[in-house]
Write an enzyme that holds these catalytic residues in place. Sequence first.
Site, short mmCIF file in Angstrom:
data_model
loop_
_atom_site.label_atom_id
_atom_site.label_comp_id
_atom_site.label_asym_id
_atom_site.label_seq_id
_atom_site.Cartn_x
_atom_site.Cartn_y
_atom_site.Cartn_z
N HIS A 147 44.63 36.86 46.09
CA HIS A 147 44.43 38.07 46.04
C HIS A 147 45.59 39.03 45.91
O HIS A 147 46.37 38.95 46.83
CB HIS A 147 43.59 38.60 47.34
CG HIS A 147 43.00 39.99 47.53
ND1 HIS A 147 41.55 40.34 46.85
CD2 HIS A 147 43.34 40.93 48.12
CE1 HIS A 147 41.44 41.35 47.09
NE2 HIS A 147 42.33 41.92 47.93
N MET A 182 48.37 49.23 44.82
CA MET A 182 47.75 50.68 45.55
C MET A 182 48.88 51.67 44.71
O MET A 182 49.99 51.41 44.27
CB MET A 182 48.57 50.66 46.89
CG MET A 182 47.70 49.41 47.67
SD MET A 182 48.32 49.48 49.47
CE MET A 182 47.13 47.97 49.98
N MET A 193 43.71 49.63 43.76
CA MET A 193 43.34 50.72 44.80
C MET A 193 43.90 51.76 44.30
O MET A 193 45.18 52.57 44.68
CB MET A 193 43.77 50.47 46.31
CG MET A 193 42.84 49.45 47.07
SD MET A 193 43.66 48.70 48.37
CE MET A 193 44.20 47.31 47.66
N GLY A 236 46.92 43.82 57.96
CA GLY A 236 47.00 43.92 59.35
C GLY A 236 46.19 44.68 60.39
O GLY A 236 46.37 45.11 61.49
N GLY A 256 40.98 42.12 57.82
CA GLY A 256 40.87 41.69 59.11
C GLY A 256 40.02 40.40 59.20
O GLY A 256 39.53 39.90 60.50
C1 DX5 Z 1 44.02 46.28 52.41
C2 DX5 Z 1 43.96 45.21 51.27
C3 DX5 Z 1 43.55 43.86 51.89
C4 DX5 Z 1 44.72 43.27 52.71
C5 DX5 Z 1 44.18 42.79 54.00
O1 DX5 Z 1 43.83 47.68 51.76
O2 DX5 Z 1 42.77 45.47 50.39
O3 DX5 Z 1 43.49 42.86 50.76
O4 DX5 Z 1 45.80 42.79 52.16
O5 DX5 Z 1 45.08 42.08 54.79
P1 DX5 Z 1 44.48 41.73 56.23
O6 DX5 Z 1 43.89 40.36 55.99
O7 DX5 Z 1 45.98 41.42 56.95
O8 DX5 Z 1 43.76 42.49 57.07
ZN ZN Z 2 42.45 43.86 48.95
#
Ligand code: DX5
Ligand code: ZN
Length: 215
Positions: free
Chosen positions: A32, A36, A67, A144, A176
Amino acid sequence: MAIIAPSILAADFANLGRDIEMINRSQAEWIHCDVMDGKFVPNISFGMPILSAVKKLSPKVIDVHLMIVEPERYLADFKKCGADVLTVHAEASIHLHRTLGAIRELGMKAGVALNPHTSLSSIEEVLPLIDVVCLMSVNPGFGGQKFIYSVIEKTTRLKQMILAQKTSTLIEIDGGVNMETGKLLVEAGADVLVAGNFVFASSTPETIIQQLMTL
Ligand code: DX5
Ligand code: ZN
């Protein structure tokens, strides 16, 4: 069994090759990649050059989560740098129907991500055009963060919608994810679990991936 998609946002960028090698050895099927732009979300991560490097290092499915505003401007560029699944946010794509068609026409799987506040009704009319629905279980922008539990019930409702429309759309959950939330999500119908910090903060990431997969 769930597909696990480790999120490299939580990787060590000074040792990205090493962390990709770990994913290659693991049972994760997808990688993944969070792109951003500092506008759709209040953070800037990485873009095409990093994705091209990841593609070179890994035979896994490259799952690109955009994003960014106006994602339709860059679809061909993301194809070029190796995206296999390309996910745009429903909130960022004004002509979602057209964008989904364009992603598929380029030979990629088409994904749509929904922010926690965005209703499933925003994708109901285009569900047959969507290969992956990514439900955000945090507000996008950072790794996180704390899991938003209402997404479990949202997952159940999305699963019902997919069964009712008889599409083969996969349900991906992002944010999460850990052993506890992962179990609830798989029970609710999730097919793909994204995991950033839970994988990369562990001293035994390959074992974590294996355990998430067999929840
Ligand atoms: C958040 C990202 C996620 C992030 C998830 O905006 O889209 O993909 O990396 O990270 P964890 O698993 O740490 O919540
Ligand atoms: Zn993501």
